[in-house]
Design a protein around this motif. Sequence first.
Motif, PDB file in Angstrom:
ATOM      1  N   GLY A 193       8.339 -28.544 -15.598  1.00  0.00           N
ATOM      2  CA  GLY A 193       8.671 -29.884 -16.070  1.00  0.00           C
ATOM      3  C   GLY A 193       9.167 -29.846 -17.506  1.00  0.00           C
ATOM      4  O   GLY A 193      10.253 -30.345 -17.822  1.00  0.00           O
ATOM      5  N   LEU A 228       3.938 -37.818  -8.218  1.00  0.00           N
ATOM      6  CA  LEU A 228       4.461 -36.793  -9.125  1.00  0.00           C
ATOM      7  C   LEU A 228       5.951 -37.028  -9.383  1.00  0.00           C
ATOM      8  O   LEU A 228       6.415 -36.937 -10.530  1.00  0.00           O
ATOM      9  CB  LEU A 228       4.244 -35.396  -8.536  1.00  0.00           C
ATOM     10  CG  LEU A 228       2.790 -34.924  -8.451  1.00  0.00           C
ATOM     11  CD1 LEU A 228       2.698 -33.636  -7.637  1.00  0.00           C
ATOM     12  CD2 LEU A 228       2.210 -34.704  -9.850  1.00  0.00           C
ATOM     13  N   MET A 230       7.560 -39.823  -9.288  1.00  0.00           N
ATOM     14  CA  MET A 230       7.722 -41.001 -10.139  1.00  0.00           C
ATOM     15  C   MET A 230       7.520 -40.643 -11.610  1.00  0.00           C
ATOM     16  O   MET A 230       8.319 -41.008 -12.474  1.00  0.00           O
ATOM     17  CB  MET A 230       6.713 -42.077  -9.735  1.00  0.00           C
ATOM     18  CG  MET A 230       7.050 -42.787  -8.440  1.00  0.00           C
ATOM     19  SD  MET A 230       5.604 -43.674  -7.761  1.00  0.00           S
ATOM     20  CE  MET A 230       5.431 -45.007  -8.943  1.00  0.00           C
ATOM     21  N   ALA A 231       6.408 -39.935 -11.883  1.00  0.00           N
ATOM     22  CA  ALA A 231       6.130 -39.567 -13.278  1.00  0.00           C
ATOM     23  C   ALA A 231       7.246 -38.675 -13.812  1.00  0.00           C
ATOM     24  O   ALA A 231       7.748 -38.874 -14.928  1.00  0.00           O
ATOM     25  CB  ALA A 231       4.776 -38.860 -13.376  1.00  0.00           C
ATOM     26  N   PHE A 232       7.660 -37.702 -13.004  1.00  0.00           N
ATOM     27  CA  PHE A 232       8.700 -36.775 -13.453  1.00  0.00           C
ATOM     28  C   PHE A 232       9.999 -37.512 -13.781  1.00  0.00           C
ATOM     29  O   PHE A 232      10.633 -37.271 -14.816  1.00  0.00           O
ATOM     30  CB  PHE A 232       8.972 -35.719 -12.378  1.00  0.00           C
ATOM     31  CG  PHE A 232      10.157 -34.852 -12.700  1.00  0.00           C
ATOM     32  CD1 PHE A 232      10.075 -33.893 -13.694  1.00  0.00           C
ATOM     33  CD2 PHE A 232      11.365 -35.029 -12.041  1.00  0.00           C
ATOM     34  CE1 PHE A 232      11.169 -33.111 -14.025  1.00  0.00           C
ATOM     35  CE2 PHE A 232      12.471 -34.248 -12.358  1.00  0.00           C
ATOM     36  CZ  PHE A 232      12.373 -33.286 -13.351  1.00  0.00           C
ATOM     37  N   ALA A 234      10.527 -40.672 -14.578  1.00  0.00           N
ATOM     38  CA  ALA A 234      10.409 -41.477 -15.805  1.00  0.00           C
ATOM     39  C   ALA A 234      10.473 -40.574 -17.035  1.00  0.00           C
ATOM     40  O   ALA A 234      11.188 -40.864 -18.007  1.00  0.00           O
ATOM     41  CB  ALA A 234       9.105 -42.277 -15.786  1.00  0.00           C
ATOM     42  N   MET A 235       9.765 -39.465 -16.993  1.00  0.00           N
ATOM     43  CA  MET A 235       9.744 -38.546 -18.134  1.00  0.00           C
ATOM     44  C   MET A 235      11.125 -37.946 -18.372  1.00  0.00           C
ATOM     45  O   MET A 235      11.590 -37.846 -19.515  1.00  0.00           O
ATOM     46  CB  MET A 235       8.710 -37.442 -17.879  1.00  0.00           C
ATOM     47  CG  MET A 235       7.277 -37.963 -17.845  1.00  0.00           C
ATOM     48  SD  MET A 235       6.068 -36.784 -17.133  1.00  0.00           S
ATOM     49  CE  MET A 235       5.282 -36.149 -18.613  1.00  0.00           C
TER      50      MET A 235
ATOM     51  N   ALA B 234       4.070 -42.298 -18.926  1.00  0.00           N
ATOM     52  CA  ALA B 234       4.632 -40.987 -18.562  1.00  0.00           C
ATOM     53  C   ALA B 234       5.733 -40.595 -19.547  1.00  0.00           C
ATOM     54  O   ALA B 234       5.790 -39.455 -20.029  1.00  0.00           O
ATOM     55  CB  ALA B 234       5.173 -41.037 -17.137  1.00  0.00           C
ATOM     56  N   MET B 235       6.609 -41.536 -19.876  1.00  0.00           N
ATOM     57  CA  MET B 235       7.711 -41.258 -20.793  1.00  0.00           C
ATOM     58  C   MET B 235       7.184 -40.905 -22.182  1.00  0.00           C
ATOM     59  O   MET B 235       7.663 -39.963 -22.836  1.00  0.00           O
ATOM     60  CB  MET B 235       8.641 -42.475 -20.862  1.00  0.00           C
ATOM     61  CG  MET B 235       9.363 -42.755 -19.535  1.00  0.00           C
ATOM     62  SD  MET B 235      10.133 -44.415 -19.447  1.00  0.00           S
ATOM     63  CE  MET B 235      11.853 -43.994 -19.725  1.00  0.00           C
ATOM     64  N   SER B 238       5.788 -37.420 -22.334  1.00  0.00           N
ATOM     65  CA  SER B 238       6.806 -36.361 -22.379  1.00  0.00           C
ATOM     66  C   SER B 238       7.499 -36.313 -23.739  1.00  0.00           C
ATOM     67  O   SER B 238       8.202 -35.352 -24.040  1.00  0.00           O
ATOM     68  CB  SER B 238       7.832 -36.545 -21.262  1.00  0.00           C
ATOM     69  OG  SER B 238       8.698 -37.613 -21.539  1.00  0.00           O
ATOM     70  N   ALA B 259      -0.590 -37.046 -13.300  1.00  0.00           N
ATOM     71  CA  ALA B 259       0.739 -36.539 -12.924  1.00  0.00           C
ATOM     72  C   ALA B 259       1.476 -36.033 -14.164  1.00  0.00           C
ATOM     73  O   ALA B 259       2.136 -34.988 -14.131  1.00  0.00           O
ATOM     74  CB  ALA B 259       1.545 -37.631 -12.227  1.00  0.00           C
ATOM     75  N   MET B 263       3.114 -32.380 -15.179  1.00  0.00           N
ATOM     76  CA  MET B 263       4.498 -32.201 -15.650  1.00  0.00           C
ATOM     77  C   MET B 263       4.573 -31.482 -16.991  1.00  0.00           C
ATOM     78  O   MET B 263       5.556 -30.802 -17.287  1.00  0.00           O
ATOM     79  CB  MET B 263       5.196 -33.556 -15.786  1.00  0.00           C
ATOM     80  CG  MET B 263       5.401 -34.282 -14.487  1.00  0.00           C
ATOM     81  SD  MET B 263       6.247 -33.241 -13.283  1.00  0.00           S
ATOM     82  CE  MET B 263       5.538 -33.842 -11.763  1.00  0.00           C
ATOM     83  N   TRP B 273      -5.080 -32.319 -10.353  1.00  0.00           N
ATOM     84  CA  TRP B 273      -4.246 -33.130  -9.467  1.00  0.00           C
ATOM     85  C   TRP B 273      -4.672 -32.969  -8.009  1.00  0.00           C
ATOM     86  O   TRP B 273      -4.839 -33.946  -7.270  1.00  0.00           O
ATOM     87  CB  TRP B 273      -2.764 -32.774  -9.624  1.00  0.00           C
ATOM     88  CG  TRP B 273      -1.889 -33.595  -8.742  1.00  0.00           C
ATOM     89  CD1 TRP B 273      -1.323 -33.221  -7.562  1.00  0.00           C
ATOM     90  CD2 TRP B 273      -1.523 -34.953  -8.963  1.00  0.00           C
ATOM     91  NE1 TRP B 273      -0.612 -34.272  -7.035  1.00  0.00           N
ATOM     92  CE2 TRP B 273      -0.718 -35.343  -7.865  1.00  0.00           C
ATOM     93  CE3 TRP B 273      -1.789 -35.872  -9.981  1.00  0.00           C
ATOM     94  CZ2 TRP B 273      -0.185 -36.627  -7.761  1.00  0.00           C
ATOM     95  CZ3 TRP B 273      -1.263 -37.152  -9.873  1.00  0.00           C
ATOM     96  CH2 TRP B 273      -0.472 -37.517  -8.783  1.00  0.00           C
TER      97      TRP B 273
END
Lengths: 302, 302
Positions: A193, A228, A230-232, A234-235, B234-235, B238, B259, B263, B273
Amino acid sequence: MQTIISSKTKTVIIGPDRPFTIIGERINPTGRKLLAAEMAAGDFSRVESDTIAQIAAGAHILDINAGIPLADEPEIMAQAIKLVQSLTDAPVCIDSSMVAALQRGLEVAQGKALVNSVTGEDERLEAVLPLVKKYGAAVIGISHDETGISEDPEVRFLAAKKIVERAMDHGIPREDVIIDPLVMPVGAVRYGGQQVFSILRRVREELGVNSTCGASNISFGLPNREALNMAFLAMAISNGLTSAITNPIKPELKQTILAADVMMGNDENCLEWIQANRQPSESGAGEGRSRRTRRRRERQAK
Amino acid sequence: MQTIISSKTKTVIIGPDRPFTIIGERINPTGRKLLAAEMAAGDFSRVESDTIAQIAAGAHILDINAGIPLADEPEIMAQAIKLVQSLTDAPVCIDSSMVAALQRGLEVAQGKALVNSVTGEDERLEAVLPLVKKYGAAVIGISHDETGISEDPEVRFLAAKKIVERAMDHGIPREDVIIDPLVMPVGAVRYGGQQVFSILRRVREELGVNSTCGASNISFGLPNREALNMAFLAMAISNGLTSAITNPIKPELKQTILAADVMMGNDENCLEWIQANRQPSESGAGEGRSRRTRRRRERQAK
């Protein structure tokens, strides 16, 4: 930094100051045996229903893949593109590892198509880029080269850089290259990620081009993949991702993309968000609050 | 870059290479009339249940606020802290705008507490930092100064920088300052999300300190706040956010945090998880797949 993709009548602009672009992934027989058998037999009814459903769910561009073993891929590609563009005004993303299928797709596609894809391998670059140039298309560049997929983000970035430079050598403008940083499963590659986030930032800042990815690969092999993904997504969007090849029919994913647009300031006055959350079928947990907010806003509007 | 917070028997480490730290926000009478009335009357039963529920839901640190108008805030703060630390070994975050309440909290708190908060205003800095130093605590620095909350991320970053520098002048090590970039509602401030992401990156890269925020403010006034809060969190993670003052009891939020840990490569072998998604009550939409994956994993393990 804007990539313009079009059909005969519709233009889609991919860019960091625009709402996130969804490239619908469903028209792809890989791993869909029934669809593969139907397409090989000339039955495109499922392509038709997938087209309509993806557009209804908010896809901006439709990826079309016709990779069926032993079938006439270029011809099936051409038929699928013609059918899709007769049903919708969405631009197409011509998806094949076979140069002849890309060429046939480019011949029949209306407007300015997106070619999916070229890698940083010299042989692929020299086969695909002249086609992209000839048809005035845009192209997805996958960030690996002859040495394979590196876990070192620096190596993947350099492959991306090579693709952009080689495209420009062929007379393709920088903005018509969209980089796919290559998403590896975090279940296998612990920092998969973070690698993607770092490549995305450099693709934006140092190469000044747009990006895309097949987002769902990140969760391969793990439970509750939707959460997972969804989070990825957005990030990744907050690190510069401007489009994704994904399934817009999944409501959670669509919701995440709309929420990310709000967070990036790309949903002006949050209108899309408010609109989407007016429909109980799309809003999920926040319905009650959504209705209250709507009433309040309606009162204010009077 | 590690901030160590502790109780008498438990240490919590906040840092970019660690799982995200959840500071439970529930023990706060602001906007909770019933809780405020009870606490003012010496009834701490709800503080007790909020403590137990938040720890069960995965809070690592508990924020304690006793801001009740006309009540003896320092004394209520002391009682609440003593109660909480008799029920759990979680460290506390002493939350008040009243210096006397911070002081009383620091007197009774066991271990190394987190002080919430100081701003970049000179008067606040000179009142709070000596206390933080005296009790060997850590402190949350809120990125605004005398000029108020700026919409210019540069101004907010400079306020954060001032707090870190002033803390060091007082002999507080850099790693014991945690910056809150100040989250403004995207419904009112279009680029409120991007501002926070940009400040977080600079706080990490240029100041080298940890960060926290009250995440839910981002969605104020908008429908379906949970979905917006999930995407934002989440954003933000990251982009460097290492802790948040939030409600761990909301399963979607907890799921997003887990999540995001995956990532960021901070959930080694994805064990947390996988564990969380073994329990149907926590997994939500992905249950079916989760169970299948579990069975597959169990078979592989044999």
